[in-house]
Design a protein around this motif. Structure first.
Motif, short mmCIF file in Angstrom:
data_model
loop_
_atom_site.label_atom_id
_atom_site.label_comp_id
_atom_site.label_asym_id
_atom_site.label_seq_id
_atom_site.Cartn_x
_atom_site.Cartn_y
_atom_site.Cartn_z
N PRO A 279 4.99 3.64 48.71
CA PRO A 279 6.24 3.04 49.17
C PRO A 279 6.00 2.17 50.39
CG PRO A 279 6.51 5.39 48.77
CD PRO A 279 5.05 5.11 48.69
N PRO A 280 6.87 1.18 50.63
CA PRO A 280 6.70 0.31 51.80
C PRO A 280 6.76 1.12 53.10
CG PRO A 280 8.85 -0.01 50.80
CD PRO A 280 8.07 0.82 49.85
N LYS A 281 5.90 0.77 54.05
CA LYS A 281 5.85 1.47 55.33
C LYS A 281 6.42 0.57 56.41
CE LYS A 281 1.88 4.29 54.01
NZ LYS A 281 0.49 4.69 54.31
N CYS A 282 7.66 0.88 56.80
CA CYS A 282 8.37 0.10 57.82
C CYS A 282 8.97 1.07 58.83
CB CYS A 282 9.45 -0.76 57.18
SG CYS A 282 8.88 -1.78 55.81
N PRO A 283 8.16 1.72 59.65
CA PRO A 283 8.64 2.82 60.49
C PRO A 283 9.58 2.40 61.61
CG PRO A 283 6.36 2.29 61.02
CD PRO A 283 6.70 1.50 59.80
N ILE A 284 9.60 1.11 62.01
CA ILE A 284 10.50 0.69 63.10
C ILE A 284 11.64 -0.19 62.60
CG2 ILE A 284 8.67 0.90 64.83
CD1 ILE A 284 8.42 -2.15 64.78
N LEU A 285 11.77 -0.35 61.29
CA LEU A 285 12.86 -1.15 60.72
C LEU A 285 14.20 -0.46 60.99
CD1 LEU A 285 13.66 -3.59 58.87
CD2 LEU A 285 13.55 -1.98 56.96
N THR A 286 15.16 -1.19 61.56
CA THR A 286 16.47 -0.61 61.86
C THR A 286 17.60 -1.19 61.02
OG1 THR A 286 16.83 -2.21 63.65
CG2 THR A 286 15.83 -0.09 64.24
N THR A 287 17.45 -2.44 60.54
CA THR A 287 18.51 -3.08 59.75
C THR A 287 17.90 -3.67 58.48
OG1 THR A 287 19.72 -3.66 61.76
CG2 THR A 287 20.31 -4.84 59.76
N PHE A 288 18.50 -3.34 57.32
CA PHE A 288 17.98 -3.80 56.04
C PHE A 288 19.16 -4.32 55.21
CE2 PHE A 288 14.90 -2.40 52.41
CZ PHE A 288 14.60 -3.73 52.17
N LEU A 289 19.23 -5.63 54.98
CA LEU A 289 20.36 -6.27 54.30
C LEU A 289 19.92 -6.75 52.92
CD1 LEU A 289 21.69 -8.39 57.31
CD2 LEU A 289 22.23 -6.02 56.70
N LEU A 290 20.47 -6.12 51.88
CA LEU A 290 20.09 -6.42 50.50
C LEU A 290 21.30 -6.75 49.63
CD1 LEU A 290 17.46 -3.57 49.95
CD2 LEU A 290 16.98 -6.01 49.87
N SER A 291 22.35 -7.31 50.21
CA SER A 291 23.57 -7.55 49.45
C SER A 291 23.38 -8.66 48.42
CB SER A 291 24.72 -7.89 50.39
OG SER A 291 24.48 -9.12 51.05
N ASN A 292 24.05 -8.46 47.27
CA ASN A 292 24.12 -9.46 46.20
C ASN A 292 22.74 -9.95 45.77
OD1 ASN A 292 25.42 -11.07 44.34
ND2 ASN A 292 25.79 -12.76 45.77
N CYS A 293 21.85 -9.02 45.47
CA CYS A 293 20.50 -9.36 44.99
C CYS A 293 20.31 -8.98 43.52
CB CYS A 293 19.44 -8.67 45.85
SG CYS A 293 19.32 -9.31 47.52
N ARG A 294 21.38 -8.53 42.85
CA ARG A 294 21.33 -8.11 41.45
C ARG A 294 20.31 -7.00 41.22
NH1 ARG A 294 22.01 -13.64 37.75
NH2 ARG A 294 24.09 -14.17 38.50
N ILE A 295 20.20 -6.13 42.22
CA ILE A 295 19.30 -4.97 42.09
C ILE A 295 19.99 -3.92 41.23
CG2 ILE A 295 18.14 -3.13 43.35
CD1 ILE A 295 18.17 -5.06 45.79
N THR A 296 19.31 -3.44 40.21
CA THR A 296 19.90 -2.43 39.33
C THR A 296 19.40 -1.03 39.62
OG1 THR A 296 18.17 -2.85 37.68
CG2 THR A 296 20.22 -4.11 37.47
N SER A 297 18.24 -0.91 40.26
CA SER A 297 17.71 0.42 40.59
C SER A 297 16.80 0.33 41.80
CB SER A 297 16.95 1.00 39.39
OG SER A 297 15.81 0.21 39.10
N ILE A 298 16.65 1.49 42.47
CA ILE A 298 15.77 1.59 43.64
C ILE A 298 14.82 2.74 43.39
CG2 ILE A 298 15.67 1.96 46.13
CD1 ILE A 298 18.51 0.93 46.33
N PRO A 299 13.51 2.55 43.52
CA PRO A 299 12.55 3.64 43.29
C PRO A 299 12.86 4.85 44.17
CG PRO A 299 11.42 1.54 43.51
CD PRO A 299 12.85 1.28 43.88
N GLU A 300 12.58 6.04 43.66
CA GLU A 300 12.93 7.27 44.35
C GLU A 300 12.34 7.37 45.75
OE1 GLU A 300 15.00 9.62 43.95
OE2 GLU A 300 15.77 8.80 42.09
#
Length: 225
Positions: free
Chosen positions: A16-37
């Motif tokens: 999985p992606p390693k982003c230990p200091i990421l605080t804001t993640f914006l993924l709106s309207n990307c036509r994502i149908t699923s997110i890996p567990e």
């Protein structure tokens, strides 16, 4: 955001992606149908996550690791499973979905703040409380609408009341375990048809501070005699 070619699933051999200091993640309207567990497994600092306007059917278990998450933005996800939700801002497109959510509050703590629209969006902008509900463009039938017990501000706009002439508007709300409307402070009623009476003498909200009734041409009495 709005990246329709974005693909979140990654090959099984990749970690999985390693982003230990990421605080804001914006993924709106990307036509994502699923997110890996395990997608959020290494994002422990994440505070704001926007997954709105994506056709996602379920959220991954790894979201339970997001201990610092304070804002989750969704569009079209079930709410009654979010038992520790503190702030809710959203839209229910019909009264049935809204009633199901309010019913779930009997078994869990309601958010300390909410701004909820039911039906279509109304025209009010100013909100004076932490617990606001707006019913716009809805048809009221007998005992059809449920409201949270601690609602502080209610706006009813462009709704139609299906009732007999002697019926009260507030008789259409299903009573909840706590005293109904005990916390209601502000009430707005705008462009509603077939409303002749609002309250009976013994059901006026005791803590009501402001009442606005506009363009309800058939209204005869605020408090029925």
């Amino acid at each position: 955001m709005e990246n329709w070619g974005l693909q979140l699933p990654y090959p099984l051999q990749m970690s999985p992606p390693k982003c230990p200091i990421l605080t804001t993640f914006l993924l709106s309207n990307c036509r994502i149908t699923s997110i890996p567990e395990g997608f959020f497994k290494h994002m422990h600092a994440l505070k704001i996550l926007d997954l709105s306007r994506n056709p996602i059917m379920s959220l991954p278990i790894s979201m339970a690791n997001l201990k610092n998450l304070t804002a989750l933005l969704l569009w079209g996800e079930e709410l009654h499973g979010l038992k520790k939700l503190e702030i809710l801002k959203g839209i229910f497109y019909d009264l049935q979905s809204f009633n199901i959510y309010v019913q779930s509050l009997h078994y869990q703590e309601e958010p300390r703040e909410y701004v909820i629209h039911v039906g279509k969006m109304g025209c009010r902008n100013a909100i004076y409380s932490r617990k606001y509900i707006e019913l716009c463009g809805c048809d009221f039938y007998i005992n059809q609408i449920m409201l949270p017990p601690n609602i502080e501000e209610l706006c009813i706009e462009e709704c139609y009341l299906h009732c007999r002439e002697e019926d009260l508007l507030f008789s259409k709300f299903i009573k909840v375990p706590l005293p109904t409307f005990a916390s209601l402070k502000f009430l707005y009623i705008h462009r509603c048809k077939n409303i002749k009476k609002l309250f009976s003498a013994n059901c006026v909200p005791a803590n009501l501070q402001g009442l606005w009734v506009t363009e309800c041409d058939e209204l005869e009495e605020i408090i029925a005699s």
